[in-house]
Design a protein around this motif. Structure first.
Motif, PDB file in Angstrom:
ATOM      1  N   ALA A  69      -3.427  -7.821  17.570  1.00 19.83           N
ATOM      2  CA  ALA A  69      -3.407  -7.939  16.123  1.00 19.83           C
ATOM      3  C   ALA A  69      -1.970  -8.341  15.313  1.00 19.83           C
ATOM      4  O   ALA A  69      -1.048  -7.778  16.098  1.00 19.83           O
ATOM      5  N   GLN A  70      -1.936  -9.029  14.517  1.00 19.26           N
ATOM      6  CA  GLN A  70      -0.488  -9.153  13.643  1.00 19.26           C
ATOM      7  C   GLN A  70       0.132  -7.854  13.344  1.00 19.26           C
ATOM      8  O   GLN A  70      -0.456  -6.843  12.710  1.00 19.26           O
ATOM      9  N   GLU A  71       1.405  -7.544  13.649  1.00 17.17           N
ATOM     10  CA  GLU A  71       2.247  -6.625  13.406  1.00 17.17           C
ATOM     11  C   GLU A  71       3.300  -6.844  12.212  1.00 17.17           C
ATOM     12  O   GLU A  71       3.703  -7.831  12.417  1.00 17.17           O
ATOM     13  N   PHE A  72       3.705  -5.855  11.548  1.00 17.14           N
ATOM     14  CA  PHE A  72       4.573  -6.254  10.286  1.00 17.14           C
ATOM     15  C   PHE A  72       5.841  -5.337  10.529  1.00 17.14           C
ATOM     16  O   PHE A  72       6.136  -4.500  11.444  1.00 17.14           O
ATOM     17  N   THR A  73       6.700  -5.266   9.398  1.00 18.69           N
ATOM     18  CA  THR A  73       7.883  -4.781   9.550  1.00 18.69           C
ATOM     19  C   THR A  73       7.840  -3.724   8.535  1.00 18.69           C
ATOM     20  O   THR A  73       7.057  -3.662   7.519  1.00 18.69           O
ATOM     21  N   PRO A  74       8.905  -2.624   8.791  1.00 22.65           N
ATOM     22  CA  PRO A  74       9.062  -1.591   8.020  1.00 22.65           C
ATOM     23  C   PRO A  74       8.891  -1.904   6.522  1.00 22.65           C
ATOM     24  O   PRO A  74       8.325  -1.301   5.469  1.00 22.65           O
ATOM     25  N   ALA A  75       9.528  -2.922   6.217  1.00 23.38           N
ATOM     26  CA  ALA A  75       9.710  -3.490   4.771  1.00 23.38           C
ATOM     27  C   ALA A  75       8.399  -3.729   4.007  1.00 23.38           C
ATOM     28  O   ALA A  75       8.019  -3.765   2.982  1.00 23.38           O
ATOM     29  N   ASP A  76       7.278  -4.236   4.944  1.00 26.03           N
ATOM     30  CA  ASP A  76       5.817  -4.493   4.513  1.00 26.03           C
ATOM     31  C   ASP A  76       5.144  -3.040   4.281  1.00 26.03           C
ATOM     32  O   ASP A  76       3.972  -3.407   3.628  1.00 26.03           O
ATOM     33  N   VAL A  77       5.431  -2.009   4.911  1.00 22.33           N
ATOM     34  CA  VAL A  77       4.579  -0.921   4.588  1.00 22.33           C
ATOM     35  C   VAL A  77       4.370  -0.422   3.147  1.00 22.33           C
ATOM     36  O   VAL A  77       5.433  -0.398   2.291  1.00 22.33           O
ATOM     37  N   GLN A  78       3.082  -0.052   2.952  1.00 17.53           N
ATOM     38  CA  GLN A  78       2.842   0.335   1.446  1.00 17.53           C
ATOM     39  C   GLN A  78       2.789   1.892   1.491  1.00 17.53           C
ATOM     40  O   GLN A  78       2.507   2.681   2.147  1.00 17.53           O
ATOM     41  N   LYS A  79       3.629   2.367   0.486  1.00 16.76           N
ATOM     42  CA  LYS A  79       3.928   3.778   0.471  1.00 16.76           C
ATOM     43  C   LYS A  79       2.598   4.478   0.350  1.00 16.76           C
ATOM     44  O   LYS A  79       2.843   5.603   1.057  1.00 16.76           O
ATOM     45  N   SER A  80       1.776   4.280  -0.290  1.00 19.32           N
ATOM     46  CA  SER A  80       0.558   5.089  -0.534  1.00 19.32           C
ATOM     47  C   SER A  80      -0.449   4.325   0.259  1.00 19.32           C
ATOM     48  O   SER A  80      -0.966   3.007  -0.253  1.00 19.32           O
ATOM     49  N   PHE A  81      -1.068   4.671   1.155  1.00 14.62           N
ATOM     50  CA  PHE A  81      -2.258   3.990   1.987  1.00 14.62           C
ATOM     51  C   PHE A  81      -3.579   4.562   1.499  1.00 14.62           C
ATOM     52  O   PHE A  81      -3.705   5.578   1.344  1.00 14.62           O
ATOM     53  N   ARG A  82      -4.312   3.626   1.063  1.00 13.40           N
ATOM     54  CA  ARG A  82      -5.513   3.868   0.221  1.00 13.40           C
ATOM     55  C   ARG A  82      -6.697   4.608   1.113  1.00 13.40           C
ATOM     56  O   ARG A  82      -6.682   4.610   2.362  1.00 13.40           O
ATOM     57  N   SER A  83      -6.996   5.416   0.642  1.00 12.48           N
ATOM     58  CA  SER A  83      -8.206   6.358   1.266  1.00 12.48           C
ATOM     59  C   SER A  83      -9.576   5.922   1.072  1.00 12.48           C
ATOM     60  O   SER A  83      -9.740   5.572  -0.015  1.00 12.48           O
ATOM     61  N   ASN A  84     -10.414   5.552   1.859  1.00 11.07           N
ATOM     62  CA  ASN A  84     -11.498   5.150   1.571  1.00 11.07           C
ATOM     63  C   ASN A  84     -12.702   5.975   2.228  1.00 11.07           C
ATOM     64  O   ASN A  84     -12.690   6.587   3.180  1.00 11.07           O
ATOM     65  N   GLY A  85     -13.888   5.993   1.559  1.00 10.83           N
ATOM     66  CA  GLY A  85     -15.121   6.835   2.296  1.00 10.83           C
ATOM     67  C   GLY A  85     -14.784   8.237   1.916  1.00 10.83           C
ATOM     68  O   GLY A  85     -14.221   8.629   1.103  1.00 10.83           O
ATOM     69  N   THR A  86     -15.072   9.010   3.065  1.00 12.84           N
ATOM     70  CA  THR A  86     -14.868  10.415   2.935  1.00 12.84           C
ATOM     71  C   THR A  86     -13.426  10.830   2.720  1.00 12.84           C
ATOM     72  O   THR A  86     -12.650  10.205   3.472  1.00 12.84           O
ATOM     73  N   ARG A  87     -13.232  11.577   1.853  1.00 19.71           N
ATOM     74  CA  ARG A  87     -11.756  12.077   1.447  1.00 19.71           C
ATOM     75  C   ARG A  87     -11.344  13.456   1.934  1.00 19.71           C
ATOM     76  O   ARG A  87     -10.346  13.934   2.163  1.00 19.71           O
ATOM     77  N   LEU A  88     -12.630  14.266   2.037  1.00 21.75           N
ATOM     78  CA  LEU A  88     -12.507  15.773   2.547  1.00 21.75           C
ATOM     79  C   LEU A  88     -13.775  16.046   3.082  1.00 21.75           C
ATOM     80  O   LEU A  88     -14.741  16.278   2.281  1.00 21.75           O
ATOM     81  N   PRO A  89     -14.099  16.345   4.445  1.00 25.89           N
ATOM     82  CA  PRO A  89     -15.264  16.648   4.847  1.00 25.89           C
ATOM     83  C   PRO A  89     -15.627  17.893   4.481  1.00 25.89           C
ATOM     84  O   PRO A  89     -14.977  18.856   4.141  1.00 25.89           O
ATOM     85  N   ALA A  90     -16.989  18.048   4.189  1.00 27.80           N
ATOM     86  CA  ALA A  90     -17.443  19.424   3.545  1.00 27.80           C
ATOM     87  C   ALA A  90     -17.794  20.335   4.384  1.00 27.80           C
ATOM     88  O   ALA A  90     -18.148  21.560   3.938  1.00 27.80           O
TER      89      ALA A  90
END
Length: 266
Positions: A69-90
Motif C-alpha cells: 500500500a502507498q506510504e506517505f511522509t511525516p508531513a502528510d500525517v493528520q494531527k487528529s486521526f478520525r475515530s469511527n464506529g465504537t469510540r469506547l466499548p461499554a
C-alpha cells in the motif's frame, strides 16, 4: 513518474489502486443510505457475494497480493486521526482494563496453531516493530493519514506456528455493536496472504503515542490494502481457523454478516 504523465495503458499500479479505491469508496457512500434495507434483501446479498470473487480477481490483476500500500511522509500525517464506529466499548471487562492502564490486558492467540500463546503489551512492544505512514480509507467515503507502529502479524504467527489446515485469521474484539449483547461483539477475518503481508500490523501506537481509546486501544489491526471496516479495533483474541462458516453468521465479520463484502481490497 506520476500516473498523469504516463499513457493510459501504462498507468502505474499505484495509480490503478487509487482509482479502484475511489470507486469503492464512492460505491460505499451510495450504499450506506440504504444498507439496512438492502442487507435484508436475499437478492442483494447474493449480488454482493458474487461480486466478492470479482473484487478479489480485479485486485490481484491490478496490484497482486504482495504489493505494498502507498506510504506517505511525516508531513502528510493528520494531527487528529478520525475515530469511527465504537469510540469506547461499554463492557465492564474492557472498562476495568482501561482503568488499570491495560496492565492486565493480554492478547490470546490460538486455534489451529502448534504453540498457542498470550502476549502482554510489553511483550508485543519487545518484538521487532514496524512503523508506517498510511491512509485509512473508510467505506463511508472519507480518508485519513496516520503513522502506525506495531508488530507485524506475520512475526506473531511465526511464533505460534499455524497448522497445515489453517486458512484464515479471525480477530475477536471487545466492543459490542449492540449494547449488552455478547453475540454482537465485533469480529473480522483475513486470509493468510494478508496476515503475512509486511504492512499488516498489530498496532499499539498512532502518531507517536499509544493508540487512543477512540481508535482501538490498546491494540488494533492494520490491514493496509483493505477498507477500514477490516481494521479491527480493541483486539482481545486472535484465532486461526480452517473455515469461517461456523463463526457467527459465517461470512467472516460483523459487517459481512449483514451483507458487506468479506474481501474489501483497495
Amino acid at each position: 513518474m506520476s500516473p498523469q504523465h504516463r499513457a493510459p495503458h501504462a498507468m502505474a499500479p499505484r495509480g490503478r489502486r487509487r482509482l479502484l479505491r475511489r470507486a469503492l469508496a464512492a460505491a460505499g457512500s451510495l450504499l450506506l443510505g440504504a444498507c439496512d434495507r438492502l442487507s435484508n434483501s436475499e437478492s442483494f446479498v447474493g449480488v454482493l457475494k458474487s461480486a466478492e470473487g470479482l473484487s478479489r480477481s480485479v485486485q490481484k490483476a491490478v496490484a497482486g497480493r504482495r504489493s505494498m500500500a502507498q506510504e506517505f511522509t511525516p508531513a502528510d500525517v493528520q494531527k487528529s486521526f478520525r475515530s469511527n464506529g465504537t469510540r469506547l466499548p461499554a463492557g465492564a471487562d474492557y472498562r476495568a482494563l482501561l482503568q488499570g492502564g491495560f496492565a492486565d490486558w493480554k492478547l490470546e492467540v490460538g486455534g489451529l496453531v502448534e504453540a498457542p500463546a498470550s502476549y502482554t503489551l510489553a511483550e508485543l512492544r519487545a518484538l521487532p516493530s514496524r512503523t508506517q505512514i498510511t491512509r485509512h480509507d473508510c467505506v463511508e467515503g472519507w480518508s485519513c493519514i496516520g503513522q502506525w507502529k506495531g508488530v507485524q502479524l506475520g512475526r506473531v504467527l511465526e511464533q505460534v506456528k499455524p497448522k497445515a489446515g489453517a486458512r484464515f485469521v479471525v480477530f475477536h474484539c471487545a466492543d459490542a455493536m449492540d449494547e449488552g449483547d455478547p453475540d454482537s461483539l465485533y469480529y473480522e477475518s483475513i486470509d493468510l496472504d494478508d496476515a503475512y503481508h509486511p504492512q499488516t500490523l498489530l498496532a499499539y501506537e498512532l502518531n507517536g503515542a499509544p493508540v487512543p481509546v477512540g481508535n482501538g486501544a490498546p491494540l488494533r489491526a492494520r490491514i493496509e490494502r483493505q477498507l477500514g471496516y477490516k481494521h479491527a479495533k480493541y483486539l482481545m483474541r486472535i484465532e486461526l481457523v480452517a473455515s469461517l462458516e461456523g463463526i457467527r453468521g459465517g461470512r467472516g465479520g460483523y459487517w459481512e454478516d449483514t451483507g458487506y463484502e468479506w474481501y474489501a481490497g483497495i
